[in-house]
Design an enzyme around this catalytic site. Structure first.
Site, mmCIF file in Angstrom:
data_model
loop_
_atom_site.group_PDB
_atom_site.id
_atom_site.type_symbol
_atom_site.label_atom_id
_atom_site.label_comp_id
_atom_site.label_asym_id
_atom_site.label_seq_id
_atom_site.Cartn_x
_atom_site.Cartn_y
_atom_site.Cartn_z
ATOM 1 N N HIS A 119 36.967 26.647 -4.336
ATOM 2 C CA HIS A 119 37.008 25.589 -3.327
ATOM 3 C C HIS A 119 35.985 25.806 -2.219
ATOM 4 C CE1 HIS A 119 39.192 27.954 -0.196
ATOM 5 N NE2 HIS A 119 39.791 28.535 -1.214
ATOM 6 N N CYS A 140 41.912 33.034 -3.821
ATOM 7 C CA CYS A 140 41.055 32.003 -4.401
ATOM 8 C C CYS A 140 39.586 32.303 -4.126
ATOM 9 C CB CYS A 140 41.429 30.630 -3.855
ATOM 10 S SG CYS A 140 42.985 29.989 -4.513
#
Length: 536
Positions: free
Chosen positions: A428, A447
């Site tokens: 992301h 992440c």
């Protein structure tokens, strides 16, 4: 094959006695076949897959016999076992000398049956080790969640039985260019170690343009020995040395400022033996990866803090990445999956672990804390903070969810890339752009954050949109959360590689930021892997 040539032809032909039973009376022949079968069954007693294979094919011999295919298979196997060290495998595990002794001394059908079983046991172990790895990743570190495909023993044995020239053995190792290049680098390092390495280490300190002295001379000599600069008589940290230090820094994932500070000197002083360990670990890691990575795939090397798109073996896009913080609950895991879609203008649905560990204590102290997050009930309805006593809830009993709406300050930035998995890991954007300027970029909850998420999106969309940039921004400008499916899912491989070969054939080394490679090396040593030609 030199190993084989050093033995007599009789050594490889001795098992031909099995086929000689055809020249004996039928009763003796039957007795010999029975003895052979019993020996195979007994020798492989605790290897259910192998005994089942022989039962299913009527105990047809793979190795024992005087036909050309039997000779070729034995030669190929013994050659592979005696060369296992080239792959960084535990050579002692295959007891080559013991196998040769069995073959040399076998006379009776029973002894030949024992030879057949012993060769199959060694073959299956070698086949699995060289194809799928010596270790089970999940037993080494809880971040190594990658499942490894291990072929059944029956498939290996069936393939060998159908092989008339022994070629199957040579095809077992990974066929990737990375694996072959790492094997070459292993040989280079072993040869370097045999000839004394890179010379004296560099004293601790900071060395930069204009400096001189004994430390600069040792730095110069070590850079020359490593191949980063040409031999020179200059005693000064001059332009040539600046360029050499920058080249070294680029090859080791360091900021290429041309200054040999504490971090750079520490890496320069790493021994060839240390680098050899990294290469051997990288070979094992390469064996864990799927043989088919995908003609187009995303490759995230956590140790390199990078994310790449690879098309037909060529890197077509690369960006800096931030990985999970180096704490037990935040380190990014390693696995492969399929990227299915992206979300433009994403909401951030806060993971339960973050809610209870980070935000609940803040809400207990002040119900108006973390106002950028919405608190919602099980039906998704927004909760009035002022009407809730957060002190009544524990981490287990907290009944609410938390969400950050789309926007510039959203923790996920303006786009996320999804490959749904049970670890809740994805790629992301992020509003924290300054972190990408750091040399070590381990800051996230697990992440992978991308420095150039828009360009990454354009590259993914280029195969399905005529103008991917315009398409992306048209959706982005709506401000609405929008899911965009990829017409063709893209494999994603989250790896961790402290040694790898760059696109130009240049060897690259990275620091073991999570300490995972150190654990793998320790486990490989316990399995019997040794550093060749390294004393002490």
């Amino acid at each position: 094959m030199n190993f084989i040539h050093g033995n007599t032809r009789r050594l490889l032909m001795v098992a031909g006695l099995v086929l000689a039973v055809g020249h004996t009376p039928a009763a003796a022949q039957d007795a010999g076949q029975t003895a052979f079968r019993m020996a195979v069954a007994e020798s492989a007693l605790h290897q259910d897959e192998i005994t089942a294979f022989y039962r299913s094919n009527g105990y047809s011999a793979i190795w024992v016999g005087d036909a050309p295919e039997h000779v070729a298979r034995r030669a190929a196997l013994i050659n592979a076992l005696s060369s296992a060290h080239l792959h960084g495998l535990p050579t002692g595990a295959y007891v080559v000398e013991g196998l040769l002794a069995l073959m040399k001394n076998a006379r009776t059908p029973r002894e030949l049956g024992a030879v057949e079983a012993a060769l199959s046991l060694a073959f299956v172990r070698y086949a699995r080790d060289v194809q799928s790895g010596v270790l089970h990743p999940s037993e080494i570190d809880d971040g190594l969640v990658r499942p490894v495909a291990v072929r059944p023993a029956s498939e290996h044995l069936s393939a060998m039985l159908a092989d008339d020239d022994g070629a199957y053995v040579a095809q077992l190792a990974p066929r990737s260019s990375q694996y072959r290049a790492l094997m070459k680098q292993k040989l280079v390092l072993q040869e370097l170690i045999r000839h004394g390495g890179w010379g004296p280490t560099v004293p601790d300190g900071k060395y930069e343009r204009g400096a001189s002295g004994a430390g600069v001379l040792k730095l110069r000599d070590r850079l020359v020995a490593m191949g980063f600069m040409k031999p020179t008589a200059s005693p000064v940290y001059d332009d040539a040395m600046v360029a050499a230090v920058q080249a070294f820094q680029r090859a080791h994932g360091l900021e290429p400022d041309g200054v040999a500070g504490q971090g750079t000197v520490a890496e320069i002083n790493r021994s060839p033996a240390d680098r050899l360990k990294s290469v051997i670990v990288a070979l094992e890691r390469e064996r864990w990866l799927p043989a088919d990575r995908g003609e187009r795939h995303v490759l995230v090397n956590q140790a390199d803090f990078s994310a790449k798109i690879v098309d037909h073996g060529r890197v077509t896009f690369q960006t800096r990445a931030v990985i999970g913080k180096n704490t037990h609950d935040r380190r990014s895991p390693e696995f492969s999956d399929q990227m299915e879609h992206m979300v433009i203008n994403p909401s951030w649905h806060v993971p339960r672990s973050i809610i209870t560990k980070e935000y609940l204590p803040k809400l207990r102290a002040n119900p108006n804390a973390v106002r950028h997050l919405e608190i919602t009930d099980r039906r998704g309805r927004r909760v009035d903070r002022g009407a809730v006593d957060f002190n009544q809830f524990s981490a287990n009993s907290f009944p609410f969810a938390m969400r950050q709406p789309p926007g510039q300050s959203n923790a996920l930035g303006l786009v996320k890339f999804m490959f749904p998995n049970k670890y809740n890991i994805y790629l992301h954007d992020t509003p924290q752009k300054s972190l990408f300027a750091r040399e070590v970029r381990a800051f996230s909850h697990g992440c992978i954050r991308l420095a150039q998420p828009f360009e990454f999106a354009y590259a993914l969309l280029a195969r399905q949109e005529e103008d991917p940039k315009a398409f992306f921004h048209r959706i982005l400008n709506t401000g609405k959360e929008t899911k965009v499916d990829l017409d063709q899912p893209v494999p994603v491989h989250l790896i961790y590689r402290t040694a790898y070969i760059g696109p130009k054939g240049d060897v690259q080394y990275r620091r073991d930021v999570y300490g995972r490679d150190a654990k793998i090396w320790d486990a490989l040593q316990k399995a019997g892997v040794v550093l060749p030609d390294v004393q002490g």
